[in-house]
Design an enzyme around this catalytic site. Sequence first.
Site, PDB file in Angstrom:
ATOM      1  N   ASP A 168       0.653  -1.533  -0.166  1.00 20.00           N
ATOM      2  CA  ASP A 168      -0.176  -0.408  -0.104  1.00 20.00           C
ATOM      3  C   ASP A 168       0.739   1.335  -0.144  1.00 20.00           C
ATOM      4  OD1 ASP A 168      -1.315  -2.100   0.846  1.00 20.00           O
ATOM      5  OD2 ASP A 168      -2.967  -0.882   1.708  1.00 20.00           O
ATOM      6  N   GLU A 171       3.844  -8.600  11.847  1.00 18.53           N
ATOM      7  CA  GLU A 171       3.157  -8.280  10.634  1.00 18.53           C
ATOM      8  C   GLU A 171       4.004  -7.848   9.198  1.00 18.53           C
ATOM      9  OE1 GLU A 171       0.050  -5.145   8.478  1.00 18.53           O
ATOM     10  OE2 GLU A 171       0.610  -4.971  10.845  1.00 18.53           O
TER      11      GLU A 171
END
Length: 433
Positions: free
Chosen positions: A177, A404
């Site tokens: 992103d 993550e």
Amino acid sequence: METATRSVYASAAAVLVRNWTGTSTVPSHTLYPHQWSWDSAFIAIGLRHLSVRRAQRELESLLGAQWGDGRIPHIVFNPAVPNEAYFPSPDFWRTTTAGAASGAPAGTETSGLVQPPVHALAAWLVHRADPAASERRGFLRRMYPRLVAWHGYLTGRRDLGGAGLTANVHPWEPGMDNSPVWDGPLSRIEPAPAGSYRRADLAHGDPADRPTDLDYGRYVRLAADYRDRGYADDAHAFAVEDPAVNALLVASEHALAEIAAEVGADPAVHWERAARLTDAMLDRLWDARAGIFRCRDVVPDEQIDERGVAGLMPLLVPGLPTEVVEGLHATLTGPHFRLGEVPLVPSYDVKGPAFDPSRYWRGPAWFNTAWVIERGLRQYGLLADADALRSAIVAGAVDSGFAEYVDPFTGEARGTRGFAWTAALALDLAVTA
């Protein structure tokens, strides 16, 4: 199973069990409380070692929200989760009404964007984990037409450059992103006013690790404009051909050919499409001088002069010319990414002006991109690097609490913990070593 492998198996399995909702797996109960598209594909690859049935269900539930035009949405929303838990929430996307003309499902709230096409590869690997069980349930026979429609959407309506490659219309679609690679194309976008949206992500993550308000405002503007056009794929202010997305599409076309042969369909169409995509990638995205695949900004029709990890992921593509493989390997191990000096692969050029080892996709190392690169290195016989990267992925995942993402130099955990695809892919590498 060796003691060390049993330990990884148990700790990774605990994450996947904890994140299972009964029909699918959330990436994280806090930051990402719904079902994400490429997350579910990677998760299924790991789940096949725990429960083939659950891995099948992961993919089946995702593809159950497929649109009539073939797209697989990047989020499938859980109606039990309140809107304020995540933004953009269903009341922002409004796909059951705004997406009706494009075939959005009437009874399921989704987003209108897509994510990288890992799904056919995942379906094939899940099938191979227990072919007899897959055949009994007709798993591939049910998946095949949906996957064909998905690839048809990507190579049809999303061929925005007209040269055969699929294009992304939002930075959320390639999955990376906040990459600096998007800074140039995003600079054309007027951000949505700060007071017109809320940022639920900052309640669960360190603001220093997350996208800036300026970038987020541009993301919201692009998504709102797409929604307001009824999710029609016509004129886009942001349109980029991404090498990782197209490489995963090629790999999934190869997998789809295997699936076609298994279900009695013609695999030739998939081999041929994979070859055309590979040729188009080499023609439009390969930069021989830099030794990396570039993203291509479709609006001015030019390569983007940035080095991101997406440009290394085409190592996954079978049959690349020798000089391309050698160039990618030299870039991967050279001063821009430094594999061998650092245990994992940074998400962005460590010599680049926007490199940040902590901020989302602007430098930290991710486990899914490393998994793809490990598979590519192994495919081309670069076994020493593949083995070292495999060990680093598994050790880094466990040591970080299945983070993550991590600092590429120190391995320090960033983002949320107990992240599902980190656990799934570490499990896959530990078990298949």
